[in-house]
Scaffold this active site. Structure first.
Site, PDB file in Angstrom:
ATOM      1  N   ARG A  80       0.806  -1.225   0.000  1.00 48.46           N
ATOM      2  CA  ARG A  80       0.000   0.000   0.000  1.00 48.46           C
ATOM      3  C   ARG A  80       0.839   1.276   0.000  1.00 48.46           C
ATOM      4  O   ARG A  80       0.599   2.189  -0.783  1.00 48.46           O
ATOM      5  CB  ARG A  80      -0.926   0.039   1.227  1.00 48.46           C
ATOM      6  CG  ARG A  80      -2.165  -0.787   1.069  1.00 48.46           C
ATOM      7  CD  ARG A  80      -2.506  -1.427   2.390  1.00 48.46           C
ATOM      8  NE  ARG A  80      -1.525  -2.448   2.687  1.00 48.46           N
ATOM      9  CZ  ARG A  80      -1.633  -3.717   2.305  1.00 48.46           C
ATOM     10  NH1 ARG A  80      -2.694  -4.109   1.686  1.00 48.46           N
ATOM     11  NH2 ARG A  80      -0.670  -4.599   2.536  1.00 48.46           N
ATOM     12  N   THR A  81       1.814   1.356   0.901  1.00 47.11           N
ATOM     13  CA  THR A  81       2.538   2.623   1.051  1.00 47.11           C
ATOM     14  C   THR A  81       3.318   2.932  -0.229  1.00 47.11           C
ATOM     15  O   THR A  81       3.257   4.046  -0.758  1.00 47.11           O
ATOM     16  CB  THR A  81       3.474   2.545   2.270  1.00 47.11           C
ATOM     17  OG1 THR A  81       2.734   2.038   3.372  1.00 47.11           O
ATOM     18  CG2 THR A  81       4.048   3.901   2.616  1.00 47.11           C
ATOM     19  N   LYS A 134      25.831  -4.826  -2.386  1.00 46.31           N
ATOM     20  CA  LYS A 134      27.286  -4.931  -2.636  1.00 46.31           C
ATOM     21  C   LYS A 134      28.084  -4.313  -1.505  1.00 46.31           C
ATOM     22  O   LYS A 134      29.300  -4.177  -1.592  1.00 46.31           O
ATOM     23  CB  LYS A 134      27.639  -4.199  -3.939  1.00 46.31           C
ATOM     24  CG  LYS A 134      26.935  -4.714  -5.168  1.00 46.31           C
ATOM     25  CD  LYS A 134      27.366  -3.865  -6.369  1.00 46.31           C
ATOM     26  CE  LYS A 134      26.342  -3.912  -7.481  1.00 46.31           C
ATOM     27  NZ  LYS A 134      26.513  -2.813  -8.444  1.00 46.31           N
ATOM     28  N   ARG A 138      11.457   3.465   3.651  1.00 45.31           N
ATOM     29  CA  ARG A 138      10.991   2.475   4.641  1.00 45.31           C
ATOM     30  C   ARG A 138      12.178   1.605   5.011  1.00 45.31           C
ATOM     31  O   ARG A 138      12.920   1.136   4.144  1.00 45.31           O
ATOM     32  CB  ARG A 138       9.873   1.606   4.072  1.00 45.31           C
ATOM     33  CG  ARG A 138       9.556   0.447   5.000  1.00 45.31           C
ATOM     34  CD  ARG A 138       8.326  -0.304   4.617  1.00 45.31           C
ATOM     35  NE  ARG A 138       7.122   0.466   4.905  1.00 45.31           N
ATOM     36  CZ  ARG A 138       5.899  -0.057   4.860  1.00 45.31           C
ATOM     37  NH1 ARG A 138       5.730  -1.318   4.558  1.00 45.31           N
ATOM     38  NH2 ARG A 138       4.849   0.690   5.137  1.00 45.31           N
ATOM     39  N   HIS A 184       4.872   5.738  11.599  1.00 43.13           N
ATOM     40  CA  HIS A 184       4.375   5.637  10.210  1.00 43.13           C
ATOM     41  C   HIS A 184       3.424   6.821  10.009  1.00 43.13           C
ATOM     42  O   HIS A 184       2.208   6.667   9.936  1.00 43.13           O
ATOM     43  CB  HIS A 184       3.667   4.295  10.024  1.00 43.13           C
ATOM     44  CG  HIS A 184       3.436   3.878   8.601  1.00 43.13           C
ATOM     45  ND1 HIS A 184       3.610   4.728   7.524  1.00 43.13           N
ATOM     46  CD2 HIS A 184       3.038   2.684   8.080  1.00 43.13           C
ATOM     47  CE1 HIS A 184       3.331   4.064   6.411  1.00 43.13           C
ATOM     48  NE2 HIS A 184       2.978   2.837   6.716  1.00 43.13           N
TER      49      HIS A 184
HETATM   50  N1   CP Z   1      -0.265  -0.040   5.828  1.00 40.16           N
HETATM   51  C1   CP Z   1       0.928  -0.323   5.294  1.00 40.16           C
HETATM   52  O1   CP Z   1       1.951   0.269   5.668  1.00 40.16           O
HETATM   53  O2   CP Z   1       0.893  -1.287   4.328  1.00 40.16           O
HETATM   54  P1   CP Z   1       2.138  -1.763   3.479  1.00 40.16           P
HETATM   55  O3   CP Z   1       3.079  -2.472   4.442  1.00 40.16           O
HETATM   56  O4   CP Z   1       1.592  -2.700   2.429  1.00 40.16           O
HETATM   57  O5   CP Z   1       2.794  -0.557   2.899  1.00 40.16           O
END
Ligand code: CP
Length: 307
Positions: free
Chosen positions: A61-62, A90, A111, A139
């Site tokens: 999603r993110t 590497k 992330r 988040h």
């Molecule tokens: N909600 C969320 O962070 O989903 P993803 O891990 O799929 O990005």
């Protein structure tokens, strides 16, 4: 004419960096952008801009909603998903990798499984940095879309009664969300097994700010009083010991037997594993797929104002 900038954040690292007015501004912007997010209108506000995507941890999603967001605004993206396909494999360090992204893009989305990495990168590059989840830390963009979902469903956030359920220890979405809900005067219930209680640090922060919450491990204690059940996955990958995970997994299960006839909605940041029965999917209670879509207008609003 002097232009007054309403949104003054240079980076989006933690929801604690936001004031309530910043959050409200992004929620209003997202609402204005919803037609573009749905492809009912076109925009080229970020034409020629490139978004750098550094995803060291899995994401559906993110990552995809950030990519959709920049493209819906006329821009583009570069990046990787999984460190095994970048030169990190590497032996390149994350600071050097970030300097390359700074050279190739107008903002970075990162992330990583280590808490604090987004802040570290923001300190060493000159383009805006957006934290797309740092370990069990924060988040913030998820929190903004969670708040947006509540606002769209109830036409308000203040005064709601929200239960955060599941893995409150390792779940970064609930760490950010609890703080933001506190800012909006929301009554919070934290429902978790003792082993997965909300972390000391978050509870300390909430108490310091006089934000209201109470804790229980029994879902039935709160089910009749809540407007929102915010369900989370137990984060297997963050347990130091898999046996501990096995003891706790499946601790909470939301199905129609539990919620039928109640006046509430069910939200989940997703991915879901076994916390919500599929029989909830085709009912009025399910807001989790809509919530995932709202990631697009919210991230468009952030990109538009930060790049
Ligand atoms: N909600 C969320 O962070 O989903 P993803 O891990 O799929 O990005």
């Amino acid at each position: 004419m002097r232009v007054v900038k309403i949104f003054n954040l240079n980076n989006v690292i933690s929801i604690k960096d936001f004031q309530k007015k910043d959050i409200n501004f992004i929620l209003d912007e997202a609402e204005n952008l919803e037609r573009v997010a749905r492809s009912e209108e076109r925009s080229d506000e970020l034409a020629g801009k490139v978004l750098g995507m550094m995803f060291f941890e899995p994401s559906t999603r993110t990552r995809l909603s950030f990519e959709t967001a920049i493209k819906r605004l006329g821009g583009n993206s570069v990046g990787f998903a999984g460190s095994n396909i970048s030169s990190v494999s590497k032996g390149e360090n994350i600071a050097d990798t970030s300097k390359m992204f700074e050279a190739y893009s107008d903002a970075l989305v990162i992330r990583h499984d280590l808490e604090g990495v987004a802040r570290f990168i923001a300190d060493i590059v000159d383009v805006p940095v957006i934290n797309a989840g740092d370990g069990a830390g924060q988040h913030p963009t998820q929190t903004l879309l969670d708040l947006y979902t509540m606002k769209r469903e109830f036409d308000k956030i203040n005064g709601l009664n929200v239960a955060l359920i599941g893995d409150l220890k390792y779940g970064r979405t609930v760490h950010s969300l609890a703080y933001a809900l506190g800012m909006f005067g929301v009554e919070m219930s934290f429902v978790s097994p003792n082993e997965l209680r909300m972390s000391n640090e978050v509870r300390h922060d909430l108490k310091k700010n006089k934000f209201k919450f109470h804790e229980t491990n029994n879902l039935r204690d709160i089910i009749d009083d809540v407007d929102v059940l915010y369900v989370t996955r137990i984060q297997k990958e963050r347990f130091p010991d898999e046996e501990e995970y096995s003891k706790i997994k499946g601790a909470y299960f939301i199905d129609l037997d539990l919620i039928n006839g109640k006046d509430l909605i069910v939200m989940h940041p997703l991915p879901r594993v076994d916390e919500i029965s599929h029989d909830v999917d085709n009912t009025k209670y399910n807001k989790y797929f809509k919530q995932a879509f709202y990631g697009v207008p919210i991230r468009m609003a952030i990109l538009k104002n930060i790049i």
